[in-house]
Write an enzyme that holds these catalytic residues in place. Structure first.
Site, PDB file in Angstrom:
ATOM      1  N   ASP A   1      30.706  41.945  43.506  1.00  0.00           N
ATOM      2  CA  ASP A   1      31.662  42.424  44.506  1.00  0.00           C
ATOM      3  C   ASP A   1      31.634  43.936  44.750  1.00  0.00           C
ATOM      4  OD1 ASP A   1      32.364  39.927  43.635  1.00  0.00           O
ATOM      5  OD2 ASP A   1      34.430  40.419  43.138  1.00  0.00           O
TER       6      ASP A   1
ATOM      7  N   ASP B   1      41.741  40.730  40.728  1.00  0.00           N
ATOM      8  CA  ASP B   1      41.290  41.423  41.942  1.00  0.00           C
ATOM      9  C   ASP B   1      42.422  42.123  42.699  1.00  0.00           C
ATOM     10  OD1 ASP B   1      38.988  40.131  41.111  1.00  0.00           O
ATOM     11  OD2 ASP B   1      39.112  38.552  42.627  1.00  0.00           O
TER      12      ASP B   1
HETATM   13  C1  FRU Z   1      34.395  37.490  42.597  1.00  0.00           C
HETATM   14  C2  FRU Z   1      34.770  37.731  41.144  1.00  0.00           C
HETATM   15  C3  FRU Z   1      36.144  38.343  41.034  1.00  0.00           C
HETATM   16  C4  FRU Z   1      36.076  39.039  39.708  1.00  0.00           C
HETATM   17  C5  FRU Z   1      34.667  39.545  39.708  1.00  0.00           C
HETATM   18  C6  FRU Z   1      34.014  39.610  38.351  1.00  0.00           C
HETATM   19  O1  FRU Z   1      33.030  37.427  42.791  1.00  0.00           O
HETATM   20  O2  FRU Z   1      34.687  36.539  40.404  1.00  0.00           O
HETATM   21  O3  FRU Z   1      37.187  37.406  41.141  1.00  0.00           O
HETATM   22  O4  FRU Z   1      37.005  40.071  39.594  1.00  0.00           O
HETATM   23  O5  FRU Z   1      33.925  38.688  40.541  1.00  0.00           O
HETATM   24  O6  FRU Z   1      32.786  40.226  38.436  1.00  0.00           O
END
Ligand code: FRU
Length: 493
Positions: free
Chosen positions: A46, A168
């Site tokens: 992300d 998040d």
């Molecule tokens: C989305 C996710 C988020 C988390 C992150 C971990 O791709 O799963 O929910 O914070 O990636 O890398």
């Protein structure tokens, strides 16, 4: 495919020198991108903390240094003056050792600048020694001189009324209410995806749980929502999120999606009032965890960037111990009940030489490894085959059929196939027929903007040395440019 032990995935980074070999290996890959942000080593996913601060664009990405595996996540920092050329700055948030709140990863989050400092709101992914997971919403501060200070205590811990899946944080300030909000993605005990809202008058203290965001008609929509955010664009509100473990018609067997609902956000009653259905944000194969830049002055548009990848899938560069890149940043505007995504105007700076199109003996054209293609399409069907063999066979097929106004992409003709089980074609009906295509081609990706932002198809593709040609049929006027390099692939940790 390599199998990873827990120790290998969660190995603590002690010395940057440990990564030199991995970086060299990645950098010598023929799939290394030339104008897309990509992981310095290992895996990236992300985009995090996207913001304009101190006269620069700052962006961070989820980064696991050790290989193509979701292991110990850090925030890796990159900067840009113009959203076109990007520079590596090095790791910004390192997970704690031992028993700290983020001992098994500094997960995704967002950033907000106040005066000379940039504040990060992120998920501390904590595991107890028995591997029980806890999520904390943590705070860190980037000082002007580059020092990153992690606050010793989280802003809040997990909410006991929901499962361990809470993460998040997206930080939002509502001036009219004088309140800060944090929205996080979560899962109810009945295994339904949702978003939780926290609020405070002070950015750094006094956060309280305000409630679960009510979104009428979406109470049973996937079992977890990742990366939720509420954006205010062109006088409308947009709930952007990634519902998981949900099948959507036309998206093959894929269960992870990124999309949005238009509507109105009632902050006082914590209710998002939808004004229509869930829209897929990108009709291609590989796009997830999209994030908008915080604190833009122009309220009529947003700037969006996404991970050009998906959770739980394999990519051919996994064998080279690296995976992942981001999409190009896009300008987001609202038209009617939909979002329009266009390449940022600044991206025209990437254009290098305009290519005079000359057919090869067998009817194909050369396709540069970093290129932009623009096509005005008149009436009738269109077939554009990219990454074909010299004789025009194989490749990525883009086809438009006037009879049902449908545009499709199909990557089953590529020599290197991957994630076939999720379906190898995607399509979209165009309300007013096909008039325009703008396509960005990098060494291992393609982004197709249809009808000036009406639909976008983003996909990874991994052409072999033989697949650097294209052909087309139909009443179209096509232009092609080679593009400049824009990411300095430097080893900076
Ligand atoms: C989305 C996710 C988020 C988390 C992150 C971990 O791709 O799963 O929910 O914070 O990636 O890398």
């Amino acid at each position: 495919m390599k199998t990873w032990t827990k120790e290998e995935r969660y190995r603590i980074l002690m010395d940057p020198q440990e990564l030199i070999g991995l970086h060299e290996k990645a950098r010598s890959s023929k799939y290394r991108q030339r104008f897309h942000i990509q992981s310095v080593t290992g895996l990236m996913n992300d985009p995090n903390g996207f913001v304009w601060f101190n006269n620069l664009w700052h962006l961070f990405y989820q980064w696991c240094p050790w290989g193509a595996v979701h292991g110990l996540k850090h925030w890796y920092h990159i900067v840009s003056k113009d959203l076109v050329a990007w520079k590596n700055l090095g790791v910004c948030l390192l997970p704690d050792r031992e028993n700290g709140y983020d001992n098994k990863g500094a997960y995704s989050g967002s950033a907000m600048p106040i005066d000379d400092s940039l504040y990060f709101f992120y998920t501390g992914n904590h595991r107890d020694p028995d591997w029980t997971r806890h999520a904390y919403t943590c705070l860190a501060k980037l000082h002007k001189d580059g020092w990153v200070e992690k606050y010793p205590l989280p802003l809040f811990g997990e909410n006991p009324d929901y499962t361990e899946h809470q993460r998040d944080p997206k930080i939002i300030y509502r001036e009219e209410l004088g309140l800060y909000y944090i929205i996080i993605g979560a899962q109810t005990k009945e295994k339904k995806g949702c978003a939780l809202v926290y609020q405070s008058e002070d950015l750094l203290h006094g956060w309280t749980f305000a409630g679960e965001l009510k979104v009428k008609g979406f109470e049973d929509f996937g079992d977890m929502w990742e990366c939720p955010s509420v954006e205010h664009i062109g006088g409308r509100d947009v709930l952007l999120f990634c519902p998981q473990h949900l099948k959507i018609q036309g998206r093959g067997d894929s269960v992870n999606h990124n999309g949005y609902i238009m509507g109105n956000m009632d902050w006082k009653n914590l209710t998002f009032i939808p004004d229509g259905q869930f829209h897929v944000l990108d009709f291609g194969f590989d796009s997830y965890a999209a994030a908008c830049a915080n604190n833009l002055e122009n309220e009529d548009e947003a700037i969006l960037i996404a991970w050009m990848g998906l959770p739980d899938v394999y990519y051919p560069t996994d064998e080279e111990d690296w995976a992942g890149c981001l999409t190009l940043p896009r300008q987001l505007t609202v038209r009617g009940r939909r979002l329009i995504q266009r390449p940022l105007p600044e991206l025209k700076k990437l254009r290098e030489d305009k290519i005079v199109l000359e057919k090869n003996e067998n009817g194909t054209y050369d396709l540069p490894e970093a290129a932009e293609m623009e096509a005005d399409c008149r009436v009738g069907d269109v077939d554009l085959n990219l990454f074909t063999h010299p004789d025009g066979s194989g490749g990525l097929k883009i086809s438009y059929r006037e009879a049902d106004k449908t545009i499709s992409i199909d990557r089953s003709g590529m020599d290197l196939r991957f994630n076939e089980e999720q379906g190898e074609s995607r399509s979209r009906i165009l309300e007013s027929g096909l008039s325009h295509l703008r396509i960005f081609i990098d060494r291992s990706s393609v982004e197709i903007f249809v009808n000036d932002g009406d639909a976008v198809f983003t996909s990874r593709i991994f052409p072999t040395d033989d697949e650097h040609y294209f052909s087309y049929e139909g009443d179209i006027f096509l232009r092609l440019w080679t593009l400049k390099d824009a990411v300095a692939d430097k080893f900076i940790i």
